[in-house]
Design a protein around this motif. Sequence first.
Motif, mmCIF file in Angstrom:
data_model
loop_
_atom_site.group_PDB
_atom_site.id
_atom_site.type_symbol
_atom_site.label_atom_id
_atom_site.label_comp_id
_atom_site.label_asym_id
_atom_site.label_seq_id
_atom_site.Cartn_x
_atom_site.Cartn_y
_atom_site.Cartn_z
ATOM 1 N N UNK A 1 -10.703 -3.434 -18.340
ATOM 2 C CA UNK A 1 -11.085 -2.978 -16.822
ATOM 3 C C UNK A 1 -10.851 -3.631 -15.706
ATOM 4 N N UNK A 2 -11.234 -5.182 -16.006
ATOM 5 C CA UNK A 2 -10.031 -6.060 -14.479
ATOM 6 C C UNK A 2 -8.777 -5.554 -14.697
ATOM 7 N N UNK A 3 -7.864 -6.095 -15.961
ATOM 8 C CA UNK A 3 -6.321 -5.249 -15.518
ATOM 9 C C UNK A 3 -6.374 -3.757 -14.968
ATOM 10 N N UNK A 4 -6.747 -2.819 -15.085
ATOM 11 C CA UNK A 4 -6.966 -1.619 -14.357
ATOM 12 C C UNK A 4 -6.874 -1.962 -12.728
ATOM 13 N N UNK A 5 -8.051 -2.197 -12.988
ATOM 14 C CA UNK A 5 -8.785 -2.584 -11.461
ATOM 15 C C UNK A 5 -7.535 -3.447 -10.400
ATOM 16 N N UNK A 6 -7.308 -4.526 -11.520
ATOM 17 C CA UNK A 6 -5.679 -4.862 -10.829
ATOM 18 C C UNK A 6 -4.545 -3.706 -10.364
ATOM 19 N N UNK A 7 -4.345 -3.026 -11.523
ATOM 20 C CA UNK A 7 -2.878 -2.051 -11.742
ATOM 21 C C UNK A 7 -3.432 -0.802 -10.090
ATOM 22 N N UNK A 8 -5.023 -0.672 -10.374
ATOM 23 C CA UNK A 8 -5.347 0.234 -9.297
ATOM 24 C C UNK A 8 -4.815 -0.275 -7.249
ATOM 25 N N UNK A 9 -5.915 -1.423 -7.600
ATOM 26 C CA UNK A 9 -5.078 -2.274 -6.075
ATOM 27 C C UNK A 9 -3.695 -2.332 -5.557
ATOM 28 N N UNK A 10 -2.841 -2.523 -6.833
ATOM 29 C CA UNK A 10 -1.585 -2.923 -6.862
ATOM 30 C C UNK A 10 -0.664 -0.890 -6.268
ATOM 31 N N UNK A 11 -1.607 -0.419 -7.001
ATOM 32 C CA UNK A 11 -1.051 0.959 -7.260
ATOM 33 C C UNK A 11 -1.283 1.505 -5.169
ATOM 34 N N UNK A 12 -2.462 1.485 -5.226
ATOM 35 C CA UNK A 12 -2.956 1.745 -3.309
ATOM 36 C C UNK A 12 -1.857 1.569 -2.868
ATOM 37 N N UNK A 13 -1.422 0.054 -2.891
ATOM 38 C CA UNK A 13 -0.688 -1.507 -1.663
ATOM 39 C C UNK A 13 0.502 -0.304 -1.611
ATOM 40 N N UNK A 14 1.183 0.490 -2.906
ATOM 41 C CA UNK A 14 2.914 0.506 -2.773
ATOM 42 C C UNK A 14 2.305 2.298 -2.477
ATOM 43 N N UNK A 15 0.920 2.349 -2.266
ATOM 44 C CA UNK A 15 1.601 3.940 -1.724
ATOM 45 C C UNK A 15 1.193 3.835 0.490
ATOM 46 N N UNK A 16 1.372 2.366 0.098
ATOM 47 C CA UNK A 16 1.536 2.167 2.436
ATOM 48 C C UNK A 16 3.171 2.097 2.060
ATOM 49 N N UNK A 17 3.365 2.835 2.856
ATOM 50 C CA UNK A 17 4.933 2.978 2.899
ATOM 51 C C UNK A 17 5.073 1.259 3.607
ATOM 52 N N UNK B 1 4.269 -1.429 3.233
ATOM 53 C CA UNK B 1 4.330 -2.598 2.024
ATOM 54 C C UNK B 1 5.559 -1.801 1.323
ATOM 55 N N UNK B 2 6.488 -0.567 1.285
ATOM 56 C CA UNK B 2 7.248 -0.618 0.347
ATOM 57 C C UNK B 2 8.179 -1.083 1.012
ATOM 58 N N UNK B 3 8.506 -0.556 2.874
ATOM 59 C CA UNK B 3 9.327 -1.512 2.996
ATOM 60 C C UNK B 3 9.530 -3.160 3.137
ATOM 61 N N UNK B 4 8.409 -4.081 2.963
ATOM 62 C CA UNK B 4 8.837 -5.051 2.906
ATOM 63 C C UNK B 4 8.993 -5.213 2.021
ATOM 64 N N UNK B 5 8.587 -5.359 0.913
ATOM 65 C CA UNK B 5 9.272 -5.119 -0.542
ATOM 66 C C UNK B 5 10.737 -5.255 -1.057
ATOM 67 N N UNK B 6 11.310 -3.489 -0.536
ATOM 68 C CA UNK B 6 12.560 -3.278 -0.447
ATOM 69 C C UNK B 6 13.168 -5.096 0.639
ATOM 70 N N UNK B 7 12.932 -4.893 1.745
ATOM 71 C CA UNK B 7 13.338 -5.757 2.249
ATOM 72 C C UNK B 7 13.141 -7.543 2.266
ATOM 73 N N UNK B 8 12.060 -7.861 1.435
ATOM 74 C CA UNK B 8 12.287 -9.287 0.379
ATOM 75 C C UNK B 8 13.102 -9.628 -0.524
ATOM 76 N N UNK B 9 12.644 -8.431 -2.251
ATOM 77 C CA UNK B 9 12.253 -8.056 -3.023
ATOM 78 C C UNK B 9 14.687 -7.835 -3.020
ATOM 79 N N UNK B 10 14.397 -7.009 -2.091
ATOM 80 C CA UNK B 10 15.905 -6.028 -2.544
ATOM 81 C C UNK B 10 16.946 -6.661 -1.500
ATOM 82 N N UNK B 11 16.824 -7.220 -0.041
ATOM 83 C CA UNK B 11 17.203 -7.238 0.630
ATOM 84 C C UNK B 11 18.019 -5.892 1.442
ATOM 85 N N UNK B 12 16.947 -5.270 1.129
ATOM 86 C CA UNK B 12 17.536 -3.708 2.361
ATOM 87 C C UNK B 12 16.964 -3.849 2.771
#
Length: 121
Positions: free
Chosen positions: A43-59, A61-72
């Motif tokens: 249940x704790x893992x599910x809560x963590x995954x749902x919070x992470x999914x909520x972050x990935x739905x924010x454009x 956050x996605x832009x920040x991750x693409x820049x920091x992880x992939x260098x886009x």
Amino acid sequence: MRRMVGIGALLLFLAVLLTPTVRGYLGQRSQINQAQAQVDAQEQDIANKQAQLKQWNDPKYVEEQAKSRLGFVKPGQTLTVTVDKDGQARQSAGTDVIPAKPTQPWYDQLWSSVQGAATRK
């Protein structure tokens, strides 16, 4: 004396009769506790995954991750990577003038690149 032997025999009989039952009960309680701990962890893992999914739905956050992880970077930006003396890479994206669009389509540019590479051998 007979009465004491009779009571002792009765107690021994009850102990032999109840020992497997009590052992089974305690074993099952242990299994239930382990299963409950596993359910809580899931249940704790599910809560963590749902919070992470909520972050990935924010454009943003996605832009920040693409820049920091992939260098886009966005079109028109230049990515600058600097390496400090500790070997840690730091990225920064600056805005530049948007480069002029190529005059050839991408497939012509690709074919020209292949031909150029073949003649350089």
